[in-house]
Design a protein around this motif. Structure first.
Motif, PDB file in Angstrom:
ATOM      1  N   ARG A 100       2.394   1.818  -3.454  1.00  0.00           N
ATOM      2  CA  ARG A 100       1.605   2.632  -4.137  1.00  0.00           C
ATOM      3  C   ARG A 100       1.311   4.000  -4.112  1.00  0.00           C
ATOM      4  N   ARG A 101       1.203   4.197  -2.967  1.00  0.00           N
ATOM      5  CA  ARG A 101       0.873   5.830  -2.296  1.00  0.00           C
ATOM      6  C   ARG A 101       2.192   6.589  -2.640  1.00  0.00           C
ATOM      7  N   GLY A 114       0.869  -1.187   0.077  1.00  0.00           N
ATOM      8  CA  GLY A 114       0.218  -0.007   0.108  1.00  0.00           C
ATOM      9  C   GLY A 114       0.843   1.271   0.057  1.00  0.00           C
ATOM     10  N   MET A 115       1.868   1.250   0.823  1.00  0.00           N
ATOM     11  CA  MET A 115       2.871   2.443   0.866  1.00  0.00           C
ATOM     12  C   MET A 115       3.510   2.786  -0.112  1.00  0.00           C
TER      13      MET A 115
END
Length: 66
Positions: A43-44, A40-41
């Protein structure tokens, strides 16, 4: 009679998001959750460095500044 040893417990993983030399996010969890968090990190914050390592091997880089 055969005795089986208990399976080793997974060790915690520490995920950190770096902005240059500064940690802007620090998360510790079991390996499965840590991998999800890292994904997730990534991607962000695609342009930032994201590390994942065993939690017991992580060293506080600011320890010598105290």
């Amino acid at each position: 009679m055969t005795t089986l040893a208990a399976a080793p417990q997974p060790t915690a993983r520490r995920v950190r998001v770096w902005f240059g030399e500064h940690v802007i996010a620090d998360y510790t969890a079991v390996p499965e959750k840590a991998i999800e968090y890292q994904a997730g990190m990534t991607r962000r914050f695609a342009s930032l460095r994201i590390t994942i390592e065993p939690a017991d091997a992580a060293v506080d880089l600011d320890a010598d500044r105290r």
